[in-house]
Design a protein around this motif. Structure first.
Motif, mmCIF file in Angstrom:
data_model
loop_
_atom_site.group_PDB
_atom_site.id
_atom_site.type_symbol
_atom_site.label_atom_id
_atom_site.label_comp_id
_atom_site.label_asym_id
_atom_site.label_seq_id
_atom_site.Cartn_x
_atom_site.Cartn_y
_atom_site.Cartn_z
ATOM 1 N N PRO A 49 -6.772 -1.533 -5.384
ATOM 2 C CA PRO A 49 -7.334 -1.415 -4.034
ATOM 3 C C PRO A 49 -6.820 -2.535 -3.125
ATOM 4 O O PRO A 49 -6.741 -3.693 -3.544
ATOM 5 C CB PRO A 49 -8.837 -1.545 -4.242
ATOM 6 C CG PRO A 49 -9.070 -1.359 -5.700
ATOM 7 C CD PRO A 49 -7.807 -1.745 -6.393
ATOM 8 N N CYS A 95 0.862 -1.177 0.000
ATOM 9 C CA CYS A 95 0.000 0.000 0.000
ATOM 10 C C CYS A 95 0.901 1.230 0.000
ATOM 11 O O CYS A 95 1.910 1.260 0.708
ATOM 12 C CB CYS A 95 -0.875 0.024 1.256
ATOM 13 S SG CYS A 95 -2.003 -1.365 1.416
ATOM 14 N N GLN A 97 -9.923 3.860 1.254
ATOM 15 C CA GLN A 97 -9.346 2.698 0.595
ATOM 16 C C GLN A 97 -7.841 2.924 0.452
ATOM 17 O O GLN A 97 -7.406 4.014 0.078
ATOM 18 C CB GLN A 97 -9.977 2.529 -0.791
ATOM 19 C CG GLN A 97 -9.590 1.289 -1.521
ATOM 20 C CD GLN A 97 -10.135 0.027 -0.890
ATOM 21 O OE1 GLN A 97 -9.387 -0.853 -0.539
ATOM 22 N NE2 GLN A 97 -11.449 -0.044 -0.724
ATOM 23 N N GLY A 154 -7.811 -2.542 0.456
ATOM 24 C CA GLY A 154 -8.645 -2.630 1.649
ATOM 25 C C GLY A 154 -8.646 -1.322 2.417
ATOM 26 O O GLY A 154 -7.850 -0.427 2.143
ATOM 27 N N PRO A 155 -9.535 -1.211 3.398
ATOM 28 C CA PRO A 155 -9.650 0.038 4.153
ATOM 29 C C PRO A 155 -8.543 0.175 5.197
ATOM 30 O O PRO A 155 -8.041 -0.831 5.713
ATOM 31 C CB PRO A 155 -11.010 -0.088 4.837
ATOM 32 C CG PRO A 155 -11.209 -1.558 4.983
ATOM 33 C CD PRO A 155 -10.552 -2.183 3.781
#
Length: 111
Positions: A95, A60, A87, A97-98
């Motif tokens: 993406p 991320c 996100q 995930g949160p």
């Protein structure tokens, strides 16, 4: 609905354990305990994400927030709450995930 107001000192992580920080420091005129309130206008980056898929790094690197429609704004930008949708994304905008909000400031009531 009750939610916590996020500020620049909130502890936020990606779903894999990376650390989320504001790339642009909130500088609005609204502070919570001396720390600027976070808004959707600020950019957020992720560092230290260890996520891999089949041995290929898929870390991320950024977070995009969708602020709640509470009507509360700072300098025209919606404030972020711990309930605001968000996100995490890779550099290729996949993406992931949160984000996980581990600490937030003052409680607010949204009507």
């Amino acid at each position: 609905m009750s939610a916590s107001l996020l500020d620049a000192g909130a502890v936020i992580g990606c779903p894999h354990g990376g650390r989320v920080t504001a790339a642009t420091t909130p500088t609005g005129a609204v502070f919570s305990d001396g720390v600027p309130v976070a808004t959707a206008a600020h950019s957020y980056v992720v560092t230290g994400c260890p996520h891999t898929v089949d041995g290929v790094p898929m870390s991320c690197v950024s977070v995009r927030w969708t602020a709640d429609s509470t009507g509360v704004t700072v300098d025209g930008a919606p404030v972020l709450l711990d309930t605001s949708a968000a996100q995490c994304f890779t550099a290729a905008l996949v993406p992931q995930g949160p984000p996980v909000v581990q600490a937030a400031q003052r409680k607010v009531t949204v009507r």
